[in-house]
Write a protein that holds these residues in place. Structure first.
Motif, PDB file in Angstrom:
ATOM      1  N   ASP A 121      -4.746  15.943  -0.551  1.00 58.31           N
ATOM      2  CA  ASP A 121      -5.051  14.587  -0.903  1.00 58.31           C
ATOM      3  C   ASP A 121      -3.611  13.783  -1.121  1.00 58.31           C
ATOM      4  O   ASP A 121      -2.955  14.338  -2.051  1.00 58.31           O
ATOM      5  N   ARG A 122      -3.376  12.610  -0.445  1.00 53.75           N
ATOM      6  CA  ARG A 122      -2.091  11.858  -0.568  1.00 53.75           C
ATOM      7  C   ARG A 122      -2.417  10.457  -0.769  1.00 53.75           C
ATOM      8  O   ARG A 122      -3.359  10.019   0.205  1.00 53.75           O
ATOM      9  N   ARG A 123      -1.910   9.647  -1.805  1.00 56.48           N
ATOM     10  CA  ARG A 123      -2.309   8.543  -1.758  1.00 56.48           C
ATOM     11  C   ARG A 123      -1.257   7.602  -2.270  1.00 56.48           C
ATOM     12  O   ARG A 123       0.024   8.060  -2.852  1.00 56.48           O
ATOM     13  N   SER A 133       4.980   3.849  -4.342  1.00 59.05           N
ATOM     14  CA  SER A 133       4.633   4.611  -5.122  1.00 59.05           C
ATOM     15  C   SER A 133       3.776   5.582  -4.335  1.00 59.05           C
ATOM     16  O   SER A 133       3.009   5.335  -3.551  1.00 59.05           O
ATOM     17  N   ALA A 134       3.770   7.133  -4.772  1.00 62.10           N
ATOM     18  CA  ALA A 134       2.926   7.927  -4.083  1.00 62.10           C
ATOM     19  C   ALA A 134       2.495   8.961  -4.879  1.00 62.10           C
ATOM     20  O   ALA A 134       3.425   9.324  -5.573  1.00 62.10           O
ATOM     21  N   ASP A 135       1.150   9.406  -5.078  1.00 66.80           N
ATOM     22  CA  ASP A 135       0.544  10.627  -5.720  1.00 66.80           C
ATOM     23  C   ASP A 135       0.207  11.444  -4.666  1.00 66.80           C
ATOM     24  O   ASP A 135      -0.442  10.974  -3.705  1.00 66.80           O
ATOM     25  N   SER A 136       0.146  12.783  -4.945  1.00 67.47           N
ATOM     26  CA  SER A 136      -0.298  13.832  -4.072  1.00 67.47           C
ATOM     27  C   SER A 136      -0.435  15.060  -4.700  1.00 67.47           C
ATOM     28  O   SER A 136      -0.205  15.295  -5.726  1.00 67.47           O
ATOM     29  N   ASP A 137      -1.433  15.942  -4.143  1.00 67.61           N
ATOM     30  CA  ASP A 137      -1.785  17.212  -4.329  1.00 67.61           C
ATOM     31  C   ASP A 137      -0.533  17.992  -4.257  1.00 67.61           C
ATOM     32  O   ASP A 137      -0.076  19.082  -4.973  1.00 67.61           O
ATOM     33  N   ASP A 138       0.371  17.643  -3.475  1.00 67.14           N
ATOM     34  CA  ASP A 138       1.632  18.211  -3.229  1.00 67.14           C
ATOM     35  C   ASP A 138       2.723  17.592  -4.065  1.00 67.14           C
ATOM     36  O   ASP A 138       3.021  16.286  -3.741  1.00 67.14           O
TER      37      ASP A 138
END
Length: 390
Positions: free
Chosen positions: A339-341, A367-372
């Motif tokens: 998942d990438r946001r 900005s970005a949040d991610s499982d990676d």
């Protein structure tokens, strides 16, 4: 990153290339000959822009952020030739960037699109192509590193206009390549076919149905080839004197070939594209866009994308205007993993100096949040530019 190119209304790419201050572009519906070439029925324009950019995280890194100053030169050219039986349109933008510290990123990028149409009542045939040659990440929700990538698409479209009822048939071929030993497994060739039928259902509005087929063939065996079918119904037109919109709701089926290194679940479900524009006065425009659909991914071959975008334009004086944008995007694999946001906010002010010259200043935060964790970052860019448009 140069704030030089306005995204199409339906695009939700987290690429940072959109311009919070779209450069002025003279309408080419009528003949326009600024350099005195003397060709009748020809309209063309040319532009040049110089931009200085400060970027506080040029590597889009979650830690150890490095800043840089970038000088950008943009060359623009547009041409339209029209006859009674048809027309030709060409658009080109070239962008040269020079980094103060990281000169390994220096280079030229190219954006091109062109089309030609021939009309013979009640039919119109159109053929065209568009291409992008990038040195920036093409989608930072998939990969944040800088690689050369190329995308091109050629299409042929035939339209039959039977007064209140229209039929459109289109065929297209698209190619994507990226210069990287690992990610180039995502290089692909895509064949497309579509049929759309629309009818003027009521005053200033039309209803339509569309059937679209894609077949994506990957160059490397790591990815299974992707087959995509979507059936869509929708409507577009004016809702009130100040409001217009479009909505598309569909059912899609995406199937991945089995037996590959990156097996993923197929996708079956609803897709949606919607846009609503409200103009409360001559100086204001507010637009909202929504998107949900499967897309090709360099990570696994298939991803599901959701997005929302709000855009506001305000001309607060004859030669001054403001544009702001806020967007949120999410990409994830078809099985719900990875998942990438991403969040973007941008805004800028433009000042027209006389008939040809202009200046602007803008800012972009994303900005970005991610499982990676490697795909997480924060980034601020500030730009100031001057340009001329003939």
């Amino acid at each position: 990153m140069v704030f030089a190119f306005a995204l199409p209304a339906a695009a939700f790419a987290q690429d940072g290339e959109a311009d919070p201050n779209p450069d002025p572009e003279r309408p080419l519906e009528e003949p326009h000959d600024p350099f005195g070439l003397g060709v009748e029925k020809l309209a063309y324009s040319a532009g040049l822009k110089i931009v200085e950019i400060f970027d506080d995280n040029v590597f889009l890194s979650p830690v150890g952020e490095e800043s840089d100053r970038i000088t950008v030169a943009i060359l623009k050219a547009r041409l339209r030739y029209r006859e009674e039986a048809g027309s030709v349109t060409l658009n080109y933008r070239g962008r040269e960037r020079r980094f103060d510290e990281h000169d390994e990123f220096d280079g030229m990028e190219h954006f091109f699109d062109g089309s030609g149409t021939v009309s013979f009542t009640p039919f119109r045939v159109e053929a065209g192509a568009d291409g992008r040659d990038l040195k920036e990440p093409f989608d930072v929700l998939q990969v944040t590193e800088r690689f050369d990538s190329r995308f091109d698409r050629e299409y042929v479209r035939a339209v039959a206009d039977f007064n209140r009822f229209d039929v459109e048939v289109e065929g297209a071929l698209a190619r994507f390549t990226i210069d990287d030993d690992i990610l180039d497994r995502g290089d692909y060739r895509r064949r497309e076919a579509a049929v759309l039928a629309s009818v003027d259902a009521w005053d200033q509005a039309a209803a339509f149905v569309e059937l679209r087929l894609h077949r994506t063939e990957y160059d490397e065996p790591d990815f299974g080839d992707l087959s995509f079918l979507r059936f869509t119904v929708g409507a577009r037109g004016a809702l009130t004197a100040k409001t217009r919109g479009e909505i598309r709701i569909g059912f899609a089926r995406a199937e991945l070939e089995e037996g590959t290194v990156f097996p993923e679940d197929d996708f079956t479900g609803l897709t949606a594209l919607a846009a609503l524009t409200w103009e409360p006065g001559e100086k204001h425009e507010l637009r909202a866009d929504l998107r949900r659909e499967p897309i090709e991914s360099v990570i696994t071959g298939l991803a599901i994308v959701d997005g929302v975008r709000l855009t506001y334009r305000f001309r607060f004086a004859e030669r001054w205007r403001f544009q702001g944008m806020l967007s949120w995007d999410r990409e994830r694999e078809s099985d719900g993993s990875n998942d990438r946001r991403g969040l973007q906010a941008r805004g800028g002010v433009q000042w027209a100096v006389g008939e040809r010259f202009y200046a602007d200043i803008g800012a972009l935060f994303r900005s970005a949040d991610s499982d990676d964790a490697a795909l997480e970052y924060e980034n601020l860019r500030i730009s100031i530019g001057m340009g001329v448009e003939w």
